[in-house]
Motif scaffolding. Structure first.
Motif, PDB file in Angstrom:
ATOM      1  N   ALA A 178     -42.983  14.079  42.636  1.00  0.00           N
ATOM      2  CA  ALA A 178     -41.689  14.401  43.247  1.00  0.00           C
ATOM      3  C   ALA A 178     -41.421  15.906  43.327  1.00  0.00           C
ATOM      4  N   GLU A 179     -42.274  16.697  42.716  1.00  0.00           N
ATOM      5  CA  GLU A 179     -42.059  18.139  42.610  1.00  0.00           C
ATOM      6  C   GLU A 179     -42.248  18.852  43.949  1.00  0.00           C
ATOM      7  N   SER A 180     -41.378  19.821  44.205  1.00  0.00           N
ATOM      8  CA  SER A 180     -41.589  20.730  45.340  1.00  0.00           C
ATOM      9  C   SER A 180     -42.727  21.675  44.970  1.00  0.00           C
ATOM     10  N   PRO A 181     -43.570  22.045  45.932  1.00  0.00           N
ATOM     11  CA  PRO A 181     -44.692  22.930  45.616  1.00  0.00           C
ATOM     12  C   PRO A 181     -44.224  24.229  44.971  1.00  0.00           C
ATOM     13  N   LEU A 182     -44.924  24.603  43.922  1.00  0.00           N
ATOM     14  CA  LEU A 182     -44.642  25.844  43.197  1.00  0.00           C
ATOM     15  C   LEU A 182     -45.857  26.748  43.275  1.00  0.00           C
ATOM     16  N   LYS A 183     -45.629  28.054  43.243  1.00  0.00           N
ATOM     17  CA  LYS A 183     -46.737  28.993  43.122  1.00  0.00           C
ATOM     18  C   LYS A 183     -46.781  29.434  41.670  1.00  0.00           C
ATOM     19  N   LEU A 184     -47.882  29.079  41.008  1.00  0.00           N
ATOM     20  CA  LEU A 184     -48.061  29.386  39.592  1.00  0.00           C
ATOM     21  C   LEU A 184     -49.335  30.196  39.415  1.00  0.00           C
ATOM     22  N   ALA A 185     -49.279  31.192  38.544  1.00  0.00           N
ATOM     23  CA  ALA A 185     -50.441  32.026  38.246  1.00  0.00           C
ATOM     24  C   ALA A 185     -50.697  31.990  36.744  1.00  0.00           C
ATOM     25  N   ALA A 186     -51.930  31.727  36.361  1.00  0.00           N
ATOM     26  CA  ALA A 186     -52.293  31.628  34.945  1.00  0.00           C
ATOM     27  C   ALA A 186     -53.200  32.782  34.549  1.00  0.00           C
ATOM     28  N   SER A 187     -53.091  33.177  33.279  1.00  0.00           N
ATOM     29  CA  SER A 187     -53.915  34.282  32.775  1.00  0.00           C
ATOM     30  C   SER A 187     -54.067  34.157  31.264  1.00  0.00           C
ATOM     31  N   GLN A 188     -54.889  35.017  30.713  1.00  0.00           N
ATOM     32  CA  GLN A 188     -55.089  35.166  29.274  1.00  0.00           C
ATOM     33  C   GLN A 188     -55.524  33.859  28.600  1.00  0.00           C
ATOM     34  N   PHE A 189     -56.494  33.195  29.192  1.00  0.00           N
ATOM     35  CA  PHE A 189     -57.016  31.959  28.622  1.00  0.00           C
ATOM     36  C   PHE A 189     -57.806  32.231  27.353  1.00  0.00           C
ATOM     37  N   GLU A 190     -57.596  31.402  26.362  1.00  0.00           N
ATOM     38  CA  GLU A 190     -58.387  31.430  25.131  1.00  0.00           C
ATOM     39  C   GLU A 190     -58.720  30.001  24.759  1.00  0.00           C
ATOM     40  N   THR A 191     -59.970  29.783  24.387  1.00  0.00           N
ATOM     41  CA  THR A 191     -60.424  28.452  23.989  1.00  0.00           C
ATOM     42  C   THR A 191     -60.861  28.508  22.534  1.00  0.00           C
ATOM     43  N   ARG A 192     -60.451  27.515  21.787  1.00  0.00           N
ATOM     44  CA  ARG A 192     -60.859  27.390  20.387  1.00  0.00           C
ATOM     45  C   ARG A 192     -61.333  25.956  20.180  1.00  0.00           C
ATOM     46  N   MET A 193     -62.568  25.812  19.761  1.00  0.00           N
ATOM     47  CA  MET A 193     -63.098  24.486  19.453  1.00  0.00           C
ATOM     48  C   MET A 193     -62.585  24.081  18.074  1.00  0.00           C
ATOM     49  N   LEU A 194     -61.880  22.951  18.006  1.00  0.00           N
ATOM     50  CA  LEU A 194     -61.351  22.450  16.743  1.00  0.00           C
ATOM     51  C   LEU A 194     -62.303  21.453  16.100  1.00  0.00           C
ATOM     52  N   ALA A 195     -63.124  20.827  16.907  1.00  0.00           N
ATOM     53  CA  ALA A 195     -64.187  19.915  16.481  1.00  0.00           C
ATOM     54  C   ALA A 195     -65.164  19.855  17.643  1.00  0.00           C
ATOM     55  N   ALA A 196     -66.271  19.163  17.476  1.00  0.00           N
ATOM     56  CA  ALA A 196     -67.262  19.085  18.546  1.00  0.00           C
ATOM     57  C   ALA A 196     -66.688  18.438  19.799  1.00  0.00           C
ATOM     58  N   ASP A 197     -65.670  17.581  19.614  1.00  0.00           N
ATOM     59  CA  ASP A 197     -65.106  16.857  20.749  1.00  0.00           C
ATOM     60  C   ASP A 197     -63.627  17.150  20.986  1.00  0.00           C
ATOM     61  N   VAL A 198     -63.119  18.253  20.414  1.00  0.00           N
ATOM     62  CA  VAL A 198     -61.710  18.625  20.592  1.00  0.00           C
ATOM     63  C   VAL A 198     -61.615  20.139  20.808  1.00  0.00           C
ATOM     64  N   ALA A 199     -60.917  20.513  21.876  1.00  0.00           N
ATOM     65  CA  ALA A 199     -60.741  21.935  22.194  1.00  0.00           C
ATOM     66  C   ALA A 199     -59.266  22.244  22.413  1.00  0.00           C
ATOM     67  N   LEU A 200     -58.842  23.394  21.915  1.00  0.00           N
ATOM     68  CA  LEU A 200     -57.498  23.916  22.141  1.00  0.00           C
ATOM     69  C   LEU A 200     -57.605  25.034  23.161  1.00  0.00           C
ATOM     70  N   LEU A 201     -56.819  24.927  24.223  1.00  0.00           N
ATOM     71  CA  LEU A 201     -56.794  25.956  25.259  1.00  0.00           C
ATOM     72  C   LEU A 201     -55.385  26.526  25.314  1.00  0.00           C
ATOM     73  N   THR A 202     -55.264  27.847  25.184  1.00  0.00           N
ATOM     74  CA  THR A 202     -53.964  28.505  25.292  1.00  0.00           C
ATOM     75  C   THR A 202     -54.030  29.522  26.419  1.00  0.00           C
ATOM     76  N   TYR A 203     -52.869  29.750  27.060  1.00  0.00           N
ATOM     77  CA  TYR A 203     -52.813  30.676  28.177  1.00  0.00           C
ATOM     78  C   TYR A 203     -51.361  30.958  28.540  1.00  0.00           C
ATOM     79  N   ARG A 204     -51.164  31.837  29.488  1.00  0.00           N
ATOM     80  CA  ARG A 204     -49.834  32.180  29.995  1.00  0.00           C
ATOM     81  C   ARG A 204     -49.731  31.766  31.451  1.00  0.00           C
TER      82      ARG A 204
END
Length: 120
Positions: free
Chosen positions: A58-84
């Motif tokens: 239902a969302e109206s189209p938005l323009k979104l820009a992402a940056s500063q990605f960081e990935t941290r593996m918490l286990a072999a099958d679980v990853a945490l991804l943070t960004y702005r």
């Protein structure tokens, strides 16, 4: 190490995909989100997979820009991804985002997401 880099690149690409209007309005969202997916929204509300799919459809189209990605593996099958994320609007809206991705079978899916507004 190459597998780790490849996984990180894939996770970032999937997050970027989820910011694109054509993906947000498609069946791709259902494939990327786990059935037990939960989101803590910047509004303070809690959303399920079904809630998010309905909201994005239902969302109206938005323009979104992402940056500063960081990935941290918490286990072999679980990853945490943070960004702005910057919503390109007047005024712009900035947020911190975090996602937990889990490998289920041969597929990686997002199981948790949180968005936190950055005060302006």
């Amino acid at each position: 190490m190459d597998d780790q880099l490849s996984l990180e690149q894939s996770l970032v690409q999937w997050e970027l995909d989820l910011l694109q209007p054509e993906i947000r309005h498609s069946d791709a969202v259902a494939r990327l989100l786990a059935d037990d997916f939960i989101e803590f929204g910047s509004s303070g509300r809690v959303f399920t997979k079904a809630d998010i799919i309905a909201l994005l459809q239902a969302e109206s189209p938005l323009k979104l820009a992402a940056s500063q990605f960081e990935t941290r593996m918490l286990a072999a099958d679980v990853a945490l991804l943070t960004y702005r994320v910057r919503r390109c609007s007047q005024p712009p809206v900035l947020s911190l985002r975090s996602s937990l991705w889990q490998k289920r079978g041969e597929t990686w899916q997002m199981v948790f997401h949180q968005g936190t507004l950055i005060p302006g």
